[in-house]
Design a protein around this motif. Structure first.
Motif, PDB file in Angstrom:
ATOM      1  N   LYS A 157       0.834  -1.198   0.000  1.00  0.00           N
ATOM      2  CA  LYS A 157       0.000   0.000   0.000  1.00  0.00           C
ATOM      3  C   LYS A 157       0.865   1.244   0.000  1.00  0.00           C
ATOM      4  N   ASP A 265      -3.024 -11.121   0.842  1.00  0.00           N
ATOM      5  CA  ASP A 265      -4.381 -10.704   0.495  1.00  0.00           C
ATOM      6  C   ASP A 265      -4.531  -9.187   0.536  1.00  0.00           C
ATOM      7  N   GLU A 266      -3.862  -8.542   1.470  1.00  0.00           N
ATOM      8  CA  GLU A 266      -3.928  -7.081   1.544  1.00  0.00           C
ATOM      9  C   GLU A 266      -3.114  -6.408   0.436  1.00  0.00           C
ATOM     10  N   SER A 267      -2.119  -7.105  -0.049  1.00  0.00           N
ATOM     11  CA  SER A 267      -1.173  -6.509  -1.000  1.00  0.00           C
ATOM     12  C   SER A 267      -1.558  -6.696  -2.457  1.00  0.00           C
ATOM     13  N   LEU A 268      -2.234  -7.781  -2.771  1.00  0.00           N
ATOM     14  CA  LEU A 268      -2.490  -8.123  -4.175  1.00  0.00           C
ATOM     15  C   LEU A 268      -3.199  -7.030  -4.976  1.00  0.00           C
ATOM     16  N   PRO A 269      -4.213  -6.352  -4.447  1.00  0.00           N
ATOM     17  CA  PRO A 269      -4.846  -5.303  -5.261  1.00  0.00           C
ATOM     18  C   PRO A 269      -3.860  -4.221  -5.699  1.00  0.00           C
ATOM     19  N   TYR A 270      -2.945  -3.830  -4.819  1.00  0.00           N
ATOM     20  CA  TYR A 270      -1.958  -2.801  -5.155  1.00  0.00           C
ATOM     21  C   TYR A 270      -0.942  -3.343  -6.156  1.00  0.00           C
ATOM     22  N   TYR A 271      -0.476  -4.553  -5.908  1.00  0.00           N
ATOM     23  CA  TYR A 271       0.484  -5.170  -6.818  1.00  0.00           C
ATOM     24  C   TYR A 271      -0.124  -5.352  -8.204  1.00  0.00           C
ATOM     25  N   ASN A 272      -1.348  -5.861  -8.268  1.00  0.00           N
ATOM     26  CA  ASN A 272      -1.973  -6.151  -9.557  1.00  0.00           C
ATOM     27  C   ASN A 272      -2.153  -4.891 -10.398  1.00  0.00           C
ATOM     28  N   GLU A 273      -2.538  -3.780  -9.759  1.00  0.00           N
ATOM     29  CA  GLU A 273      -2.707  -2.544 -10.531  1.00  0.00           C
ATOM     30  C   GLU A 273      -1.370  -2.047 -11.061  1.00  0.00           C
ATOM     31  N   GLU A 276      -0.115  -4.229 -14.013  1.00  0.00           N
ATOM     32  CA  GLU A 276      -0.762  -3.936 -15.294  1.00  0.00           C
ATOM     33  C   GLU A 276      -0.073  -2.768 -16.014  1.00  0.00           C
TER      34      GLU A 276
END
Length: 281
Positions: A157, A265-273, A276
């Motif tokens: 984050k 689980d907390e990190s994946l949304p930030y990493y995935n964006e 991309e």
């Protein structure tokens, strides 16, 4: 990446100046020292051990650790090394959380974010933490609650937030590279990266001298850099002679401890964006 960049013509390397500054603040905090003691880590004994190591070390361009503070680092990065063709600063993005005023602005830098799959990163991070823990504490260690100086579950984050800030205020074309892809396809990614930041690329940058002696040329805090090397935190990178692709898949979720699962689980949304938007091989 830092070892590779050490052999670029006319380069000056700064190694983790903000991290040293962050640690200097933390390790002067009595609460942090007390928590270290709870885990059997005697900070003052560690300092003595480092000082004994320093007696046999060539100083080179490295500096005393006590020099490093956030304002001092900003001043150095804005005013130093006018004779160098390239200034390369390697640091940890997450420790700059909400301290963006200390980033250099007088001298313009390009910004690169080197990211890594959280499944790989947190397994590696836990192994690094285990190296500093007493044996009787290792089996029950939780990387979130037992971390003394970092918000471990917020690393991605904080990195994401810095990326957004950088885009909006410092470098709208900030580059993102995935570390696993870089290690796997350096012959594809390095030329693209060099072109993007305006450095002439040469094939010789794909391999380099394995000797650790080059780190005497880095501008860094002497004591923690040597400590990190001899504690095997950075030794494999410092002793490297090329990028080496990971030889195995990341650990399966079924084999992960709950603390690592929570961090992922907390990190994946930030990493995935960020993934991309990465520079692709």
């Amino acid at each position: 990446m830092t070892k590779c960049m050490s052999f670029v013509d006319g380069v000056q390397i700064w190694h983790e100046p903000y991290l040293y500054s962050y640690h200097n603040e933390k390790f002067r905090d009595p609460v942090v020292i007390e928590k270290m003691a709870e885990f059997g880590m005697n900070f003052h004994e560690m300092e003595k051990m480092l000082k004994s190591m320093m007696e046999k070390v060539t100083v080179g361009k490295r500096m005393k650790n006590e020099l490093f503070s956030f304002p001092w680092v900003k001043k150095q990065l804005e005013t130093q090394d006018p004779d160098k063709k390239v200034i390369f600063i390697k640091d940890m993005a997450h420790i700059l959380n909400n301290r963006y005023e200390h980033l250099p602005t007088v001298r313009k830098y390009r910004h690169t974010f080197l990211i890594r799959d959280p499944s790989r990163m947190y397994a590696s991070f836990k192994n690094m933490m285990l190296k500093t823990m007493p044996e009787d504490k290792k089996s029950k260690m939780d990387i979130i609650s037992d971390s003394i100086v970092y918000d471990v579950d917020k690393i991605y984050k904080y990195t994401f937030d810095l990326w957004k800030y950088t885009q909006q205020n410092l470098d709208p074309n900030a580059i993102i590279i995935d570390g696993t892809e870089l290690a796997t396809y350096p012959e594809k990614l390095l030329p693209k990266y060099f072109e993007a930041v305006g450095i002439p690329f040469e094939e010789k940058y794909l391999t380099w001298d394995s000797s650790p002696d080059v780190i005497t040329e880095w501008k860094a805090a002497l004591e923690p850099l040597i400590g990190a090397y001899y504690m095997n935190v950075i030794k494999s990178a410092v002793d490297s002679s090329q990028f080496i692709a990971p030889d195995k898949e990341p650990p399966s979720r079924a084999d992960m401890t709950p603390d690592i699962v929570k961090c992922i689980d907390e990190s994946l949304p930030y990493y995935n964006e960020m993934f991309e938007k990465r520079m692709k091989p």
